[in-house]
Design a protein around this motif. Structure first.
Motif, PDB file in Angstrom:
ATOM      1  N   LEU A  44       2.057   1.738  -3.736  1.00 49.26           N
ATOM      2  CA  LEU A  44       1.057   1.865  -4.794  1.00 49.26           C
ATOM      3  C   LEU A  44       0.193   3.099  -4.599  1.00 49.26           C
ATOM      4  O   LEU A  44       0.129   3.674  -3.505  1.00 49.26           O
ATOM      5  N   ALA A  45      -0.507   3.465  -5.666  1.00 53.87           N
ATOM      6  CA  ALA A  45      -1.444   4.585  -5.584  1.00 53.87           C
ATOM      7  C   ALA A  45      -2.588   4.238  -4.635  1.00 53.87           C
ATOM      8  O   ALA A  45      -2.892   3.059  -4.415  1.00 53.87           O
ATOM      9  N   ASP A 104     -10.371   3.557   1.837  1.00 55.87           N
ATOM     10  CA  ASP A 104     -10.494   2.600   0.741  1.00 55.87           C
ATOM     11  C   ASP A 104     -11.922   2.088   0.614  1.00 55.87           C
ATOM     12  O   ASP A 104     -12.482   2.020  -0.488  1.00 55.87           O
ATOM     13  N   GLN A 157      -8.939  -2.155  -5.232  1.00 54.97           N
ATOM     14  CA  GLN A 157      -9.480  -2.208  -6.587  1.00 54.97           C
ATOM     15  C   GLN A 157      -9.070  -3.496  -7.296  1.00 54.97           C
ATOM     16  O   GLN A 157      -9.871  -4.116  -7.995  1.00 54.97           O
ATOM     17  N   ARG A 158      -7.818  -3.906  -7.105  1.00 55.14           N
ATOM     18  CA  ARG A 158      -7.372  -5.175  -7.689  1.00 55.14           C
ATOM     19  C   ARG A 158      -8.133  -6.352  -7.078  1.00 55.14           C
ATOM     20  O   ARG A 158      -8.519  -7.295  -7.779  1.00 55.14           O
ATOM     21  N   LEU A 209      -2.536 -10.352  -6.307  1.00 53.47           N
ATOM     22  CA  LEU A 209      -2.805  -8.925  -6.499  1.00 53.47           C
ATOM     23  C   LEU A 209      -1.602  -8.180  -7.052  1.00 53.47           C
ATOM     24  O   LEU A 209      -1.435  -6.977  -6.844  1.00 53.47           O
ATOM     25  N   GLU A 211     -16.250  -3.268  -4.197  1.00 49.54           N
ATOM     26  CA  GLU A 211     -15.585  -3.123  -5.497  1.00 49.54           C
ATOM     27  C   GLU A 211     -16.069  -4.202  -6.466  1.00 49.54           C
ATOM     28  O   GLU A 211     -16.337  -3.932  -7.642  1.00 49.54           O
ATOM     29  N   ALA A 251       0.821  -1.208   0.000  1.00 45.00           N
ATOM     30  CA  ALA A 251       0.000   0.000   0.000  1.00 45.00           C
ATOM     31  C   ALA A 251       0.859   1.264   0.000  1.00 45.00           C
ATOM     32  O   ALA A 251       0.485   2.293  -0.579  1.00 45.00           O
ATOM     33  N   ASP A 280     -13.590  -4.808  -0.410  1.00 47.36           N
ATOM     34  CA  ASP A 280     -13.322  -5.680  -1.560  1.00 47.36           C
ATOM     35  C   ASP A 280     -14.633  -6.130  -2.203  1.00 47.36           C
ATOM     36  O   ASP A 280     -14.756  -6.181  -3.428  1.00 47.36           O
ATOM     37  N   HIS A 289      -5.933   3.183  -2.909  1.00 45.65           N
ATOM     38  CA  HIS A 289      -7.044   2.289  -3.252  1.00 45.65           C
ATOM     39  C   HIS A 289      -6.664   1.169  -4.232  1.00 45.65           C
ATOM     40  O   HIS A 289      -7.517   0.372  -4.609  1.00 45.65           O
ATOM     41  N   THR A 290      -5.375   1.088  -4.643  1.00 46.34           N
ATOM     42  CA  THR A 290      -5.008   0.129  -5.692  1.00 46.34           C
ATOM     43  C   THR A 290      -5.263  -1.309  -5.279  1.00 46.34           C
ATOM     44  O   THR A 290      -5.832  -2.095  -6.048  1.00 46.34           O
ATOM     45  N   LEU A 291      -4.829  -1.695  -4.077  1.00 42.83           N
ATOM     46  CA  LEU A 291      -4.990  -3.087  -3.657  1.00 42.83           C
ATOM     47  C   LEU A 291      -6.460  -3.477  -3.596  1.00 42.83           C
ATOM     48  O   LEU A 291      -6.846  -4.560  -4.043  1.00 42.83           O
TER      49      LEU A 291
END
Length: 534
Positions: A30-31, A98, A37-38, A223, A72, A27, A69, A33-35
């Motif tokens: 990464l940008a 997130d 979103q993946r 991820l 999303e 986290a 999760d 919310h990336t995890l």
């Protein structure tokens, strides 16, 4: 990369603490919310793969990141044209960034939110469990679950619709495969098909304890995070490679196994010769060059008509220092008399059943067992306890052993300085200095008398075939024996009862050079057929 986990490939297992470290580290790189979103995309893809024609997809989402999760995933499923309903236990005011972002995206996609599941959910629908994941630090660990959470858990457990669990079945502890207090299922096994998508890491609790029953088919998506910097806490056992036998070999090339056990009727009137006979049969079918059978307490067997290859011996006639001995199968009280010599003289040794009970009750035998490692190395001895026998050896109780099977395996290996096979759902194989393995094969058909004797005999054969002087001989033989034993049950014909004697005769090893199918990612055009496809 989305993978389906099968017994044909080994995988690293990471506990919840390691998973959180990996999550935090990723986290930070990464940008925002990336995890999540993946993760949501991975859940949505798998949902469409396992239930491509689901009429309704209901998502039960918790207030934390696991729920995020799910939110999303709901957004992706709604955009794909699915009829989606979400029950969310969180609120915008209390959500983490997130999860809040995921809620907003779900609303913008037109996801319908409801206080509970749709009125009718059946085999042609899909439920997604995104309630807790590894987030048991609050509800479920230190206090009873809320009425709302408990109601959703009960519905997920009792529904006839297939269920896809996000990261873990909610309430299951990632590290142990046991449910957190207050979150146990209310009744029996799940009614419907189960899938679990492990996110970032594979957790040991999915493969041992009750985890195997409630997780169902296990899938994994890392991820896009490199796990190399975080050592695993255990691993899934790999299938044995096997090996063709050289033409220029003979029966002495593959080791001599002696089965010592099978108390007769003389002393107590409790004959248990069958256990020793099944172990001997398994040793023969497991590839031992020669198998000797030493029955205890005046066993009257003259020849085994079903297994005439076994050579009968009196115990005192065995040359223990040149043999791999399997001791204890059906040994009863009679095994106590021979154990001092077995522990002192056997070149390689598998201790099972009544031999373990005798050792647990006798400090002098425990000392002899510990001393074997100093003389022969830790690879020369393997213990094969079931949970009650393990509890006796640890001066503990079965609840403690089953509460953390990996830890119990490590404790046994450290205390007795040898390899250990802790039998049960997700058998644990541990040894000093080795990364523990959880065996991925086997099923409930093995819950019948004598299958443990078969495992001990097979293990004896594989231990006898290990190279001389191999430091981890017992550990490697134990992994192979557990995998073959379980795989034989996995391929058992449907509707045919499994008995221990038939299991022993069905054992076989994979041949070297056999090509195991490597796991392949599930892509857009690699969607497996679903049982609820109409």
């Amino acid at each position: 990369m989305l993978l389906r986990i099968t017994p044909q490939h080994p995988y690293p297992l990471h506990n919840s603490a390691a998973t959180r470290r990996l999550e935090t580290s990723a986290a930070q790189r990464l940008a925002p919310h990336t995890l999540m979103q993946r993760a949501g995309l991975a859940v949505a893809r798998l949902a469409q793969a396992v239930a491509p024609h689901a009429r309704t997809v209901w998502l039960a989402c918790g207030a934390g990141n696991n729920g995020g999760d799910g939110l999303e995933a709901a957004m992706h499923l709604r955009r794909a044209g699915c009829q989606v309903a979400v029950t969310w236990l969180g609120t915008p005011e209390t959500s983490r960034p997130d999860a809040l972002a995921a809620w907003q995206r779900a609303r913008e996609a037109g996801v319908v939110f409801a206080h509970g599941p749709p009125d009718v959910l059946g085999p042609d629908d899909l439920c997604i469990d995104a309630l807790l994941g590894i987030g048991l630090s609050g509800e479920g660990r230190d206090r009873a679950p809320s009425q709302a959470l408990q109601g959703l858990l009960n519905h997920l457990h009792s529904t006839s619709a297939p269920v896809l669990c996000v990261d873990l079945p909610s309430g299951l502890r990632a590290d142990t495969g046991q449910f957190a207090p207050g979150l146990e299922p209310p009744h029996g096994p799940p009614r419907s098909a189960r899938h679990t998508l492990a996110l970032l890491t594979l957790k040991p609790g999915l493969f041992t304890g009750v985890g195997r029953d409630v997780a169902g088919d296990v899938w994994w998506d890392d991820l896009g995070v490199d796990l190399a910097g975080e050592p695993p806490c255990a691993g899934l056992a790999a299938p044995p490679a096997g090996a063709p036998r050289a033409h220029a070999s003979h029966k002495g090339s593959f080791g001599d196994v002696a089965i010592v056990g099978g108390e007769g009727l003389l002393a107590r009137g409790l004959g248990m010769t069958g256990a020793a006979l099944m172990a001997a049969s398994a040793a023969l079918h497991g590839g031992a060059g020669r198998v000797m059978l030493a029955l205890l307490d005046g066993g009257a067997l003259q020849v085994d008509a079903m297994q005439p290859e076994c050579m009968l011996r009196r115990f005192e006639a065995l040359s223990l220092d040149s043999l791999t001995v399997v001791c204890g199968c059906g040994g009863g009280e009679a095994v106590r008399e021979v154990l001092p010599a077995v522990l002192q003289q056997s070149r390689r040794l598998v201790l099972d059943a009544d031999a373990l009970n005798a050792i647990a009750q006798d400090p002098s035998l425990q000392l002899r067992l510990a001393q074997r490692a100093g003389r022969l190395g830790s690879g020369a001895t393997v213990l094969t306890p079931h949970p009650l026998e393990a509890a006796r050896l640890l001066a503990s109780d079965t609840r403690t052993v089953q509460g953390d099977r990996l830890q119990a395996g490590h404790r046994l290996a450290a205390r007795y300085q040898c390899a250990v096979v802790l039998k049960g759902s997700g058998t644990v194989v541990a040894a000093p200095g080795q990364l523990a393995r959880i065996n991925p094969t086997g099923n409930g058909l093995l819950a019948t008398g004598g299958t443990g004797d078969v495992l001990a005999g097979l293990l004896g054969a594989l231990l006898a075939a290990q190279p001389e002087g191999a430091d981890a001989a017992g550990f490697h033989a134990a992994q192979a024996a557990c995998w073959i034993h379980g795989a034989t049950a996995d391929r058992w014909p449907v509707g045919r009862p499994l008995t221990a004697s038939s299991l022993a005769r069905a054992l076989h090893q994979p041949c070297r050079g056999a090509t195991w199918k490597q796991p392949q990612p599930i892509g857009r055009h690699q969607i497996p057929k679903s049982s609820n496809q109409r």
